[in-house]
Scaffold this motif. Structure first.
Motif: not given
Length: 381
Positions: A295-296, A316-319, A298-299, A303
């Protein structure tokens, strides 16, 4: 969350990471030393054991129990197969489409899922694909399509095509409210986070070892909810699917009362020897830690992609674990990245970047820098 020292320690188990940025787990997980040791163990057992099949059947049953624990199932709910396709086909062959003929699925399913159910049309199945809207399948589309004529709803956990993550709980609730079955394809997610098939309340679950489970191709698992097993008799069968495997009675069809009734032929023993240490490796790391790392990354990647003005096919909300970027020429993008030591993959107009626990923030920054140097090949937001 794993710290940097722990990440670097686990990375040391994957030789390819010494000189490559490996963002290819959506196609094939990286090879670890533990899996290589499994290959050697198999060869050693074959070379030296006076009765290798006695050892191998033991490993085969331990694999069943270990994967069952991995997804919070019981061993008798797990079939061991050579591919997800084999598992899907076994279930499809066991269904009766006369009282309920509809098969409802989104257009972002992996081709196998579509092909297997389309192949049931001569047996009465009526297959309906739900159109995507903005690279997602709206829950409202399932609500409109699923009714009392629906037999089964296949659903991908994460789409191979765009990284879209299905709302499995909502789809399952709608399907079960209408008396339909749910078949979850977890191939693009299993191994990236904890999974509990009981909590998900799905009827069937299929995955394989070659992607995020960090194992070889040629090994897959099918979960069948215990209450359904003996009500389903597949027409795709084998000697290993019978109640008494060693009865050797060609004149009697007597399927096992467990999910083994959905298996086909002799088990893929070499692959089992390689997959068991991979599963143990992930278990020791902890699936919560794996999910947090993915998750870290991917975010951070999303970005950076936003700042570069590149179109993403992934919400864009993907984890994670999969992010797909729209390209003008995806094959050329992948080739240029490869020349910089970045291993990724392409599907249609998308460049696919998949993150696993062995990836780092440095991988993300290097990949963003490579994309910035190739913006002319990327579709712009």
């Amino acid at each position: 969350m794993l710290n940097d020292e722990q990440i670097w320690k686990l990375r040391s188990h994957f030789p390819i990471l010494r000189d490559k940025i490996y963002l290819y787990s959506c196609s094939q997980g990286a090879l670890s030393g533990a899996v290589e040791a499994g290959m050697r163990d198999y060869a050693e057992s074959w070379r030296n054991s006076p009765a290798p099949w006695d050892e191998w059947v033991g490993a085969y049953e331990r694999m069943r129990s270990e994967f069952a624990r991995f997804i919070n199932a019981q061993p008798d709910e797990i079939a061991i197969l050579t591919s997800a396709s084999a598992g899907i086909s076994a279930i499809a062959s066991a269904l009766d489409f006369r009282p309920r003929s509809k098969v409802i699925m989104g257009e972002y399913e992996f081709p196998t899922m579509g092909h297997v159910w389309l192949a049931q049309q001569p047996h009465g199945a009526q297959v309906e694909f739900l159109n995507g809207v903005g690279n997602a399948i709206p829950i409202e589309s399932y609500e409109r399509a699923i009714d009392r004529q629906t037999c089964i709803v296949p659903v991908t956990q994460v789409s191979f095509l765009n990284g879209f993550r299905s709302n499995v709980a909502a789809v399952t609730r709608i399907a079960h409210a209408n008396g339909a079955l749910v078949f979850l394809d977890g191939y693009q997610d299993c191994g990236t986070r904890p999974i509990d098939v009981k909590a998900l309340d799905v009827d069937f679950f299929v995955t394989g070892t070659l992607k995020y489970l960090l194992g070889p191709p040629g090994l897959a698992f099918l979960y069948v909810r215990r209450e359904l097993i003996e009500s389903l008799t597949p027409t795709v069968t084998s000697w290993m699917a019978q109640r008494d495997v060693f009865k050797f009675d060609a004149k009697t069809l007597d399927p096992a009362p467990a999910a083994r009734r959905f298996e086909g032929g002799s088990p893929p023993i070499p692959n089992i020897y390689m997959a068991r240490p991979a599963l143990d490796f992930l278990t020791q790391i902890g699936l919560e830690n794996v999910a947090a790392q993915i998750e870290s990354l991917t975010r951070g990647f999303l970005a950076g992609v936003r700042d570069l003005g590149i179109q993403t096919k992934t919400p864009t909300s993907s984890v994670g674990p999969l992010v797909v970027l729209r390209c003008m020429d995806s094959a050329e993008v992948i080739a240029r990245l490869a020349r910089r030591g970045i291993v990724a993959s392409a599907r249609h107009d998308g460049a696919r970047f998949s993150f696993h626990v062995y990836n780092t923030a440095a991988d993300v920054q290097a990949t963003l820098a490579a994309l910035e140097d190739n913006l002319a090949l990327m579709a712009r937001a």
